[in-house]
Design an enzyme around this catalytic site. Sequence first.
Site, PDB file in Angstrom:
ATOM      1  CD  GLU A  38      49.391 113.543  45.116  1.00 51.01           C
ATOM      2  OE1 GLU A  38      49.477 113.718  43.898  1.00 51.01           O
ATOM      3  OE2 GLU A  38      48.780 114.308  45.867  1.00 51.01           O
TER       4      GLU A  38
ATOM      5  CB  CYS B 146      54.475 116.176  53.755  1.00 55.01           C
ATOM      6  SG  CYS B 146      52.744 116.124  54.193  1.00 55.01           S
TER       7      CYS B 146
ATOM      8  CB  CYS C   2      41.270 110.580  54.431  1.00 53.78           C
ATOM      9  SG  CYS C   2      41.170 110.899  56.217  1.00 53.78           S
TER      10      CYS C   2
ATOM     11  CB  CYS D 134      38.137 117.315  57.068  1.00 55.94           C
ATOM     12  SG  CYS D 134      38.637 116.412  58.543  1.00 55.94           S
TER      13      CYS D 134
ATOM     14  CB  CYS E  42      40.599 117.797  53.582  1.00 57.17           C
ATOM     15  SG  CYS E  42      42.080 116.838  53.198  1.00 57.17           S
TER      16      CYS E  42
ATOM     17  CB  CYS F 231      48.147 121.912  53.801  1.00 55.95           C
ATOM     18  SG  CYS F 231      49.678 122.367  54.546  1.00 55.95           S
TER      19      CYS F 231
HETATM   20  N1  SAH Z   1      44.417 113.580  58.922  1.00 59.30           N
HETATM   21  C1  SAH Z   1      45.489 114.208  59.632  1.00 59.30           C
HETATM   22  C2  SAH Z   1      46.709 114.368  58.769  1.00 59.30           C
HETATM   23  C3  SAH Z   1      46.576 115.361  57.611  1.00 59.30           C
HETATM   24  S1  SAH Z   1      47.513 116.751  57.990  1.00 59.30           S
HETATM   25  C4  SAH Z   1      45.001 115.532  60.204  1.00 59.30           C
HETATM   26  O1  SAH Z   1      43.852 115.891  59.918  1.00 59.30           O
HETATM   27  O2  SAH Z   1      45.691 116.158  60.975  1.00 59.30           O
HETATM   28  C5  SAH Z   1      47.066 117.882  56.794  1.00 59.30           C
HETATM   29  C6  SAH Z   1      46.700 119.234  57.380  1.00 59.30           C
HETATM   30  O3  SAH Z   1      46.256 120.100  56.322  1.00 59.30           O
HETATM   31  C7  SAH Z   1      45.566 119.105  58.362  1.00 59.30           C
HETATM   32  O4  SAH Z   1      45.694 120.017  59.397  1.00 59.30           O
HETATM   33  C8  SAH Z   1      44.394 119.468  57.484  1.00 59.30           C
HETATM   34  O5  SAH Z   1      43.289 119.860  58.241  1.00 59.30           O
HETATM   35  C9  SAH Z   1      44.966 120.588  56.632  1.00 59.30           C
HETATM   36  N2  SAH Z   1      44.217 120.809  55.409  1.00 59.30           N
HETATM   37  C10 SAH Z   1      43.355 119.966  54.811  1.00 59.30           C
HETATM   38  N3  SAH Z   1      42.849 120.510  53.707  1.00 59.30           N
HETATM   39  C11 SAH Z   1      43.390 121.738  53.599  1.00 59.30           C
HETATM   40  C12 SAH Z   1      43.261 122.771  52.635  1.00 59.30           C
HETATM   41  N4  SAH Z   1      42.496 122.633  51.564  1.00 59.30           N
HETATM   42  N5  SAH Z   1      43.983 123.888  52.818  1.00 59.30           N
HETATM   43  C13 SAH Z   1      44.813 124.008  53.884  1.00 59.30           C
HETATM   44  N6  SAH Z   1      44.978 123.062  54.813  1.00 59.30           N
HETATM   45  C14 SAH Z   1      44.266 121.935  54.675  1.00 59.30           C
END
Ligand code: SAH
Length: 370
Positions: free
Chosen positions: A95, A108, A115, A119, A122, A342
Site C-alpha cells: 500500500e 507514504c 515486515c 512490533c 503494528c 499509520c
Molecule cells: N518500519 C519503519 C517504517 C514504518 S513507519 C518504522 O518502524 O519506523 C510507520 C510508523 O507508524 C512507525 O513509527 C510505527 O511505529 C507507527 N505505527 C505502527 N503501528 C501503528 C498504529 N497502529 N498506530 C499508530 N502508529 C503506528
Amino acid sequence: MNDTVKTNLLDFDRDGLREFFSRLGENPYRADQVMKWIYHRLENDFERMTDLGKSLRAKLDEVCYVGPPNTLVEKGSTDGTHKWLLGMNGGNAIETVYIPEPTRGTLCVSSQVGCGLNCTFCSTATQGFNRNLSTAEIIGQVWVAAKYLGNVPHQQRRISNVVMMGMGEPLMNFDNVVAAMNLMRDDLGFGLASKRVTLSTSGLVPQIDKLSEVADVSLAVSLHAATDELRTTLVPLNKRYPIKQLLEACRRYVRDRPRATITFEYTLMKGINDQPEQARRLVKLMRTLPSKVNLIPFNPFPGTQYERSDPETIARFKQILNEGGVLAMVRRTRGDDIDAACGQLKGQVLDRTRRSAEFRKRVEEATHAA
Ligand code: SAH
C-alpha cells in the site's frame, strides 16, 4: 522478448541508468534524456519519447521497459487522503498513501511486502514478512501516485514530501531504498529537496550509520517508549539495539548535518506509554540531541490488544514535552476511514511463514555484519 527478461528502467538511479546506456553502446547522455521523460513527464512508452532517434526507441523497446506496479485497488478518503493497493508479483500487494495538507502533499511509501520486525502495535507486523521490494517497486509507487495526481516536478508539485513510512522496515532493504531515494531527490528524477525525503526506522543502529554515509535524507526514528523495559515489549528490536545505542547513532547522524533534527515517532497507547512519568523521561532523552517528537494517537486494527489514548491524556503528554523545551506535535489521524492511517497498512502478504524464517536469518546477518 517478453517483459520478464527485459530490464525495468525504474530499477536504476541516474548512475545505474547511465551505465546501462553505456552497456547498450549508447551515449550516457541519453540516460538523462530518458530520465526526464520517465520522471518529469511520467511517460512510460518509448514511442512517445520523441527526442530520441527512431532506431534508439526501437532498440530500447526490445531490451527494456518502464514498468510501474499495477494498481489493484485505489480508494479516496473523505479527508482527501488517497490509498493505492499495488500488485507485486506472486499475488502480493503493498500500500501507498497520499496525504494532502494545505502547504504540502506527502506520499507514504512502502519498502517491503510485510515486515519481519514484529512490533506488537503494528498491523503490518501481523502480516509477517514476504520479501524486499525492488527499486522499481519503490520508486514505482511515487510514479503511480504522481501520474494519478498530475504531479509535475518544478511546476505543479502535488507530491512535495516522501516518507518511507509505509509497510516494511526500509533499512532492512538498504540498497533498493537508497537507490529509490536517490531518484526522489535527483533533479532528473522527482527533484525533491533532501530534507523532504524522510526515512523512518524502528532503530537498526549499524544501518543508520551506513545511511549517514551514503544518503542525505531526513531521519525519523520509531521510539514509542522512554525506557528499555517498555520499548522492548513494543519494538522487540530494542533487545538488540537498546535506547542508549540508538540515540548515540542518532547523535552521529546529526553531527555532520548542522541544521538537521531527528524526528522521533511516539505512538500513544492507553495506559501503556501515555503517563506523565513517561513524558518526563522522554524529555530527558530528547534534550540530549536536536530532536522533535511526533505523537501519533494509536490507530486500532482488528485483533489488537491496544487502545488509543484519550484526547486529554494526549494533550497532557504533549504539554509536558513542550514545557520541558521539546518540540512536539500530535499527528492528525488521516484516512482512517479507508484504513490508511499509520500502522494500518496491510496489503496482501502471501507465503509468509517460510519467508519469515528466512527473514529472521537475514536480520541476524544484517545486524551482526557491522
Ligand atoms: N518500519 C519503519 C517504517 C514504518 S513507519 C518504522 O518502524 O519506523 C510507520 C510508523 O507508524 C512507525 O513509527 C510505527 O511505529 C507507527 N505505527 C505502527 N503501528 C501503528 C498504529 N497502529 N498506530 C499508530 N502508529 C503506528
